[in-house]
Design a protein around this motif. Structure first.
Motif, PDB file in Angstrom:
ATOM      1  N   ALA A 112     -10.155  58.950 -10.631  1.00  0.00           N
ATOM      2  CA  ALA A 112     -10.792  58.166 -10.092  1.00  0.00           C
ATOM      3  C   ALA A 112     -12.375  56.974 -10.849  1.00  0.00           C
ATOM      4  O   ALA A 112     -12.423  56.639 -10.413  1.00  0.00           O
ATOM      5  N   LEU A 133     -13.227  53.771 -12.392  1.00  0.00           N
ATOM      6  CA  LEU A 133     -13.719  52.875 -11.361  1.00  0.00           C
ATOM      7  C   LEU A 133     -15.210  52.080 -11.958  1.00  0.00           C
ATOM      8  O   LEU A 133     -15.538  53.323 -11.126  1.00  0.00           O
ATOM      9  N   PRO A 134     -14.983  50.730 -11.111  1.00  0.00           N
ATOM     10  CA  PRO A 134     -16.560  50.710 -11.611  1.00  0.00           C
ATOM     11  C   PRO A 134     -16.977  50.839 -10.076  1.00  0.00           C
ATOM     12  O   PRO A 134     -16.395  50.667  -9.324  1.00  0.00           O
ATOM     13  N   THR A 135     -18.622  50.616  -9.959  1.00  0.00           N
ATOM     14  CA  THR A 135     -19.186  50.308  -8.806  1.00  0.00           C
ATOM     15  C   THR A 135     -19.664  49.733  -8.270  1.00  0.00           C
ATOM     16  O   THR A 135     -20.193  49.148  -6.941  1.00  0.00           O
ATOM     17  N   THR A 136     -20.013  48.744  -9.120  1.00  0.00           N
ATOM     18  CA  THR A 136     -20.686  47.135  -8.298  1.00  0.00           C
ATOM     19  C   THR A 136     -19.231  46.551  -9.144  1.00  0.00           C
ATOM     20  O   THR A 136     -18.350  45.903  -9.859  1.00  0.00           O
ATOM     21  N   VAL A 137     -18.700  45.578  -8.259  1.00  0.00           N
ATOM     22  CA  VAL A 137     -17.870  44.722  -7.604  1.00  0.00           C
ATOM     23  C   VAL A 137     -18.628  43.364  -6.990  1.00  0.00           C
ATOM     24  O   VAL A 137     -19.234  43.019  -6.157  1.00  0.00           O
ATOM     25  N   ARG A 157     -13.510  42.692  -2.807  1.00  0.00           N
ATOM     26  CA  ARG A 157     -13.695  43.885  -3.778  1.00  0.00           C
ATOM     27  C   ARG A 157     -15.012  44.596  -3.130  1.00  0.00           C
ATOM     28  O   ARG A 157     -14.981  46.020  -3.106  1.00  0.00           O
ATOM     29  N   HIS A 188     -17.819  45.949   0.268  1.00  0.00           N
ATOM     30  CA  HIS A 188     -17.768  46.097   1.367  1.00  0.00           C
ATOM     31  C   HIS A 188     -18.708  45.027   2.302  1.00  0.00           C
ATOM     32  O   HIS A 188     -18.757  44.626   2.923  1.00  0.00           O
ATOM     33  N   ILE A 202     -16.897  57.411  -2.307  1.00  0.00           N
ATOM     34  CA  ILE A 202     -15.808  57.191  -1.078  1.00  0.00           C
ATOM     35  C   ILE A 202     -14.957  55.976  -2.492  1.00  0.00           C
ATOM     36  O   ILE A 202     -15.452  55.511  -3.671  1.00  0.00           O
ATOM     37  N   LEU A 203     -13.191  56.116  -2.521  1.00  0.00           N
ATOM     38  CA  LEU A 203     -12.807  55.070  -3.157  1.00  0.00           C
ATOM     39  C   LEU A 203     -12.271  54.122  -2.012  1.00  0.00           C
ATOM     40  O   LEU A 203     -11.898  54.006  -1.595  1.00  0.00           O
ATOM     41  N   VAL A 204     -12.851  52.689  -3.102  1.00  0.00           N
ATOM     42  CA  VAL A 204     -12.116  51.698  -2.069  1.00  0.00           C
ATOM     43  C   VAL A 204     -10.646  51.108  -3.178  1.00  0.00           C
ATOM     44  O   VAL A 204     -10.497  51.143  -4.227  1.00  0.00           O
ATOM     45  N   SER A 231     -12.423  50.244  -7.015  1.00  0.00           N
ATOM     46  CA  SER A 231     -13.598  50.657  -6.617  1.00  0.00           C
ATOM     47  C   SER A 231     -13.838  51.956  -6.117  1.00  0.00           C
ATOM     48  O   SER A 231     -13.059  52.524  -5.768  1.00  0.00           O
ATOM     49  N   ARG A 232     -15.765  52.683  -6.739  1.00  0.00           N
ATOM     50  CA  ARG A 232     -16.544  53.336  -6.754  1.00  0.00           C
ATOM     51  C   ARG A 232     -17.473  52.700  -5.509  1.00  0.00           C
ATOM     52  O   ARG A 232     -17.247  52.198  -5.924  1.00  0.00           O
ATOM     53  N   MET A 233     -17.615  53.664  -4.424  1.00  0.00           N
ATOM     54  CA  MET A 233     -18.308  53.318  -3.511  1.00  0.00           C
ATOM     55  C   MET A 233     -19.331  54.716  -2.921  1.00  0.00           C
ATOM     56  O   MET A 233     -19.255  55.079  -2.866  1.00  0.00           O
TER      57      MET A 233
END
Lengths: 201, 318, 640
Positions: free
Chosen positions: A10, A13-17, A21, A23, C564-566, C576-578
């Motif tokens: 993982a 994977l991006p952190t800015t979405v 996408r 929360h 966490i994994l999204v 994505s990761r958050m």
């Protein structure tokens, strides 16, 4: 050493979405559904109270005035422009543009405070005069709390944009803020129609 | 021990509405019992059946179960639709408009008593009473129900009628008593501290007796026949009683409490709470709060002689 | 979903575990406890608090039953009785049932879907504090003789300014506000967590039925709670600032209250019931040792039940004189909702039939649910019939019905859930023997208490009465009901003894004492703060029963911060990761600000501007990123 394990990596994977996408987008959507239901309940109550009555507004109340509320609606619709531009700037990760348009949005937001005051005045009835006055004030009042929330949030977020604490992941929050602004404006339209136009029908 | 009058049960229908509902109830109970036995039997079989040597995963068995579940679901739908149709059928017969010639009574619910008005073409023949409603046997009765303060609910189980009385709206129901009797009712919507003791009686009597009763209700109060009774009337009119109660033909015209013009003819006092006998009446007058705490009638600091006189007067109001 | 084979040497695993421990643990001391945003900690607090309210509500019930055991009893005068019965209903519905059933979701859903925490951890903690303040407000009212006394349904005009003096009803209105804010927050948490944080491979059609139940409940809460929120603010406004919404002399309508309240009130009981349906599915599949039969139908039933529950509310108003067409529609809908629930019961029976049942205590409670609930279901169909309802509305027949469906439909499953998941939460098993005593006393007690009430209602006994006359003949059955209530009390006492015994003497549970299929059993009991060291992926509906040896895990998430994994909404593909926020004391501060606002509003409308100021301060303090957050974020940027 343990046996090799299959793993899903993982780390890239991006952190800015943006949007669904993110929360916060979902949280914002949840809040809209809740607030939207609340406003629906007010409108439903308005029509429920009206259904059994021939005289609406009941004597001696006058019809609500149209000038200021209609002006308010126009200003609300106009405010969508800077907000949409702010939204675009956020998606481009353009901080300067975002700052510019949020300042404009803040000015609009502050004007809403005055315009909402005029909205209440334009009802031409006190909240304690009769059920008509009460439901009109409660409906405008519930939306008024959303308005207050919007004004405070916008002004503070604008300040935040200029502080040193802003960074990349907050661009997504700006788009969620714009998302909520659309709701805030859109939800007022049916309320405006109910409170100011429907008594004339 | 004075026997309290009144049956008070849905199991003892005394009118067509109650009979219809009772029959429907019996049917619903029967259906419920059958379904309950079926479901519990299926559950027990499922739990305790013998499974020796069965395969764990059996597609044919899964398909078989799907069929059974589908059939059970279908049976559920069918049963519910049947129950719904039965219910609609009964409902339609209950709400059919009453046959012509119904007696009209206006009943108003107050905290915590019932006002009943028998109107007439000419207003001087109106009769107002409280907590005891007389009706003729075998004739439909239409009640126009109102609330005087908060929401109350008029309910007589033996006659199968219940309707909420809601301030700001009038509503009407009808019923019929098919046999003579005294049927007890009670308020069926929580209305404050004395909701528990807001009862009333519906007295169903043959037409002749009912007509005589109604004629008496239309009269003004009896003139006192002796000195004690006369003195009682004086005390009554001079004290706070007259502020809340009406006695027809006297200056007492209060509307906050029950009309007392013919109170002695009623079987109970305090809205179906106590038998209407001297001892209870005295206790009620001296301190209603002992019997119905929270009631709107205050205690009376009353001299024993005055009390005896008032009792004599009230007992004369037949 | 592409995977690699990686080597995980013990040293790396250990280092990661220590880092995860450090990143995800709460801070020490009182401040740490107050700011702990672990969903398991918040979930446990909700559950413990709700249990306390359950006991308080039970004491209120016991007082009522003792008062009613004999005619003209003098234990409680009418004013006190009316406060007690109102407190009983308000406590059980607002302070016990909804919080505990949704808190089970707060605790279990993240574990069942393989993630580390709930979607908005600080908001979750805030929601708990708001709930706690609401409950304390109500009981503070009781202590100063200002407990509400117009019923949990608080009809106007009785509850309005003219007939209810003092602050009793205002306390009620704002208690409801607090609990409703808390419930709405919980619903958003569950929905977003379920949509965005499921383990890779857990597409929607592979979610445990428990999670589906919580998801459906979340949506129901979102659309139902605002109705009671608005209703209680209308009531508060009528009382505080003289609005006339319910005043018939000024164009208001008492029935408006009833519509608003019951539009919420009917879904409310399904909000209580649907999570319990989730419990039953988890228990039945584990103790039948096979997946629930008819998964798609089960999901559809949950969803349909959720929808239909919004179309029934007028059945609470059948005797108010509404038009007949309206009566017929709501009567039909009220009967039809039995269908999806019936189908679920048939599927559970089929599951047991095709499985190999093990009779442990959780299964006993699930069986008790079936038997007791369906009795309530049948009387529900009866009261759904308008003509029958005319006789039994507002009588003890309805009291019987509602307790059969609530105790049968929610409390039996809840007790079963306790026996089932207590080992996971505490690491200890409960006593089977005490559990059986608990179960049988409860079954007998419930039936002894509530079955006679059907007859009492038909014999003329209305609801909400503090006493009755001896001549009515209601004394005997009331006495039986009171004996039943004491039996229920005994069963609850056994339950509490069991809980306490287990904490000191219970056998250690291990990760998976029941050999259950869902992901919460794939970690330790109790789980570590980060839930899973290596977050799982899934390839079926029963992950632990179907897991191949090379089922992939998730790697590459940061261990030095709360990451966490999204995943995507439908198919749970990694997206994505958050980073989740650090623990914070701001939720408590914001909850206090909220509390002050609404409590001041009981007394004066100036609460509104005051609240605006306090809440702005609290939420700015909450939301403004600072300090450690910043350093961590910058360190991540440098890394890239």
């Amino acid at each position: 050493m343990t046996a090799p394990v299959r793993a899903l990596d993982a780390s890239r994977l991006p952190t800015t979405v943006f949007d669904h996408r993110s929360h916060m987008w979902w949280g914002t959507l949840g809040f809209m559904l809740i607030e939207g239901t609340t406003l629906f309940v007010c409108v439903a109550s308005y029509y429920y109270l009206r259904v059994n009555v021939t005289d609406w507004p009941p004597e001696p109340a006058a019809l609500p005035s149209l000038f200021w509320p209609t002006l308010h609606v126009a200003v609300l619709l106009l405010s969508l422009v800077p907000v949409a531009l702010a939204d675009r700037a956020a998606r481009r990760l353009d901080l300067a543009g975002l700052r510019r348009w949020f300042v404009v949005a803040s000015l609009f937001a502050l004007s809403f405070l005055y315009l909402r005051w005029k909205d209440f005045e334009s009802l031409n009835v006190r909240w304690d005069a009769n059920a008509y006055g009460s439901i009109a004030w409660m409906t405008a009042g519930f939306h008024g709390t959303i308005l207050m929330l919007q004004v405070v949030e916008t002004v503070i977020f604008t300040g935040f944009l200029f502080s040193g604490d802003f960074d990349e992941r907050h661009f997504s929050d700006a788009t969620d803020s714009a998302f909520y602004w659309y709701f805030f404006v859109g939800s007022w339209i049916p309320l405006y129609l109910t409170l100011y136009l429907s008594p004339r029908l | 021990m004075i026997q309290f009058p009144g049956a008070h049960s849905a199991h003892d229908p005394a009118g067509p509405q109650a009979v219809l509902v009772h029959r429907l109830g019996d049917l619903l109970y029967a259906i419920a019992t059958v379904v309950f036995v079926l479901v519990v039997t299926a559950l027990l079989i499922a739990l305790f059946r013998r499974r020796a040597g069965e395969a764990v995963d059996d597609p044919a068995r899964e398909r078989g179960m799907a069929t059974v579940v589908a059939i059970a679901a279908g049976a559920t739908v069918a049963t519910l639709v049947a129950v719904l149709l039965l219910s609609f059928g009964t409902g339609r017969r209950l709400t059919a408009t009453p046959p012509p010639g119904a007696l009209q009574i206006r009943v108003t619910g107050h905290q915590w008593w019932w006002e009943a008005e028998y109107r007439d073409a000419s207003p001087d023949r109106w009769a107002t009473t409280a907590n005891e409603i007389h009706v003729p046997v075998g004739r439909p009765v239409t009640l126009e129900l109102q609330a005087g303060d908060v929401i109350h609910s008029f309910w007589v189980p033996n006659l199968g009628v219940k309707r909420d009385m809601i301030p700001g709206q009038a509503t009407s129901i009808w019923f019929q008593a098919d046999r003579p009797g005294v049927y007890r009712g009670q308020c069926a919507e929580f209305c404050g501290p004395q909701h528990a003791k807001m009862g009333f009686l519906v007295v169903a009597e043959p037409q002749a007796q009912f007509a005589a009763w109604l004629e008496r209700q239309r009269d003004s109060a009896r003139t006192p026949a002796d000195s004690l009774t006369r003195r009682g009337r004086e005390v009554f009119l001079a004290s706070s009683c007259a502020m809340c109660h009406t006695v027809g033909g006297t200056p007492a015209g209060g509307r906050l409490g029950p009309n007392l013009t013919h109170v002695a003819g009623r079987r109970t006092i305090a809205a179906g709470t106590l038998p209407n006998v001297r001892g209870h009446l005295a206790g009620w007058i001296i301190d209603p709060q002992q019997i119905k705490p929270g009631a709107h009638m205050p205690a009376s600091a009353i001299e024993p002689d005055d009390l005896r006189a008032i009792l004599a007067y009230l007992e004369s109001l037949r | 979903m592409t995977t690699d084979a990686i080597q995980l040497d013990t040293e790396t695993l250990e280092r990661e575990r220590r880092e995860l421990e450090r990143s995800w643990s709460s801070r020490p001391g009182l401040l740490g406890w107050l700011s702990d945003t672990d969903h398991k900690s918040v979930g446990k607090r909700y559950i413990v608090t709700a249990l306390v309210f359950f006991l308080l509500g039970g004491i209120e019930a016991a007082l009522m039953r003792i008062q009613l055991a004999r005619p003209e009893n003098a234990l409680l005068d009418p004013d006190r009785y009316n406060q007690i019965f109102t407190m009983h209903g308000t406590t059980m519905m607002f302070l016990f049932a909804v919080p505990i059933l949704t808190a089970a979701g707060l605790y279990l859903v993240p574990l069942m879907i393989g993630t580390r925490n709930i979607a908005f951890p600080r908001l979750n903690l805030y929601g708990y504090y708001v709930y706690l303040i609401g409950g304390c407000l109500l009981y503070a009212g009781l202590l100063v003789n200002q407990a509400p006394d117009a019923g949990w349904f608080s009809y106007v005009p009785l509850a309005g300014p003219e007939y209810s003096l003092g602050k009793r009803i205002d306390i009620y209105a704002q208690t409801v506000t607090f609990t409703e804010i808390s419930a709405l927050i919980t619903s958003v948490e569950i929905i977003v967590t379920v949509f965005k944080q499921r383990a890779p491979g857990m597409s929607l059609n592979r979610m445990p039925l428990f999670v589906w139940a919580q998801l459906v409940t979340g949506f129901m809460v979102m659309f139902a709670m605002p109705w009671v929120a608005v209703a209680t603010q209308f009531l508060a406004a009528d009382r505080l600032v003289d609005t006339r919404l319910f005043d018939p002399s000024a164009g208001g309508e008492p029935l408006l209250w009833q519509h608003l309240f019951w539009f919420f009130g009917h879904p409310e009981v399904y909000i209580i019931f649907v999570p319990a349906l989730g419990f039953i599915s988890s228990i039945v599949e584990t103790f039948a040792r096979r997946p629930i039969f008819g998964y798609p139908v089960m999901v559809l039933s949950l969803v349909i039940t959720g929808f239909l529950s919004f179309g029934l509310w007028v059945h609470h108003m059948f005797v108010t004189g509404i038009p007949q067409l309206s009566e017929s529609f709501f009567s039909a809908m009220s009967m039809m909702i039995a269908i999806p629930t019936g189908v679920q019961i048939f599927c559970w029976i089929a599951t047991l039939w095709a499985g190999r049942p093990r009779f442990r205590v959780p299964l006993l409670f699930a069986l008790g649910f079936v038997v007791v609930f369906i009795i309530g279901g049948f009387t529900g169909v009866m009261v759904a019939s308008v003509p029958y309802d005319i006789q039994v509305h507002d009588t003890y027949f309805v009291v019987a019905h509602l307790h059969y469906v609530l105790l049968g439909g929610a409390v039996f499953p809840l007790f079963g859930a306790f026996y089932f998941w207590w080992p996971k939460v505490t690491g200890r098993m409960l006593s089977e023997r005490l559990g059986r005593w608990h179960f049988w006393l409860f079954v007998i007690g419930v039936n002894l208490t509530f079955f006679p009430m059907h007859q009492l209602g038909l014999a003329g006994m209305p609801r909400r009465i503090y006493t009755y006359l001896p001549e009515t003949g209601w004394g005997t059955l009331n006495l039986v009901a009171t004996i039943g209530a004491m039996t229920i009390a005994a069963s609850v006492a056994v339950f509490l003894v069991n809980l306490m015994w287990s904490l000191s003497e219970g056998a250690p549970a291990g990760d998976d004492p029941w050999e259950a299929p869902t992901l919460e059993w794939a970690t330790t009991s109790p789980p570590p703060p980060y839930n899973f060291h290596l977050c799982p992926t899934v390839q079926g509906r029963s992950p632990l029963w179907q897991r191949p040896a090379d089922q992939p895990v998730v790697s590459g998430l940061r261990t030095d911060m709360r990451e966490i994994l999204v995943t995507t909404m439908l198919d749970a593909e990694p997206d994505s990761r958050m980073r989740l926020p650090e623990p914070s004391v701001w939720p408590l501060i914001a909850a206090i600000a909220t509390g002050v606002t609404f409590i001041v509003l009981i007394f004066t409308p100036w609460g509104l501007p005051l609240g605006a100021v306090l809440l702005t301060g609290a939420f700015v303090g909450w939301g403004w990123p600072r300090g450690k957050d910043q350093r961590l974020q910058r360190s991540e940027e440098r890394r890239r």
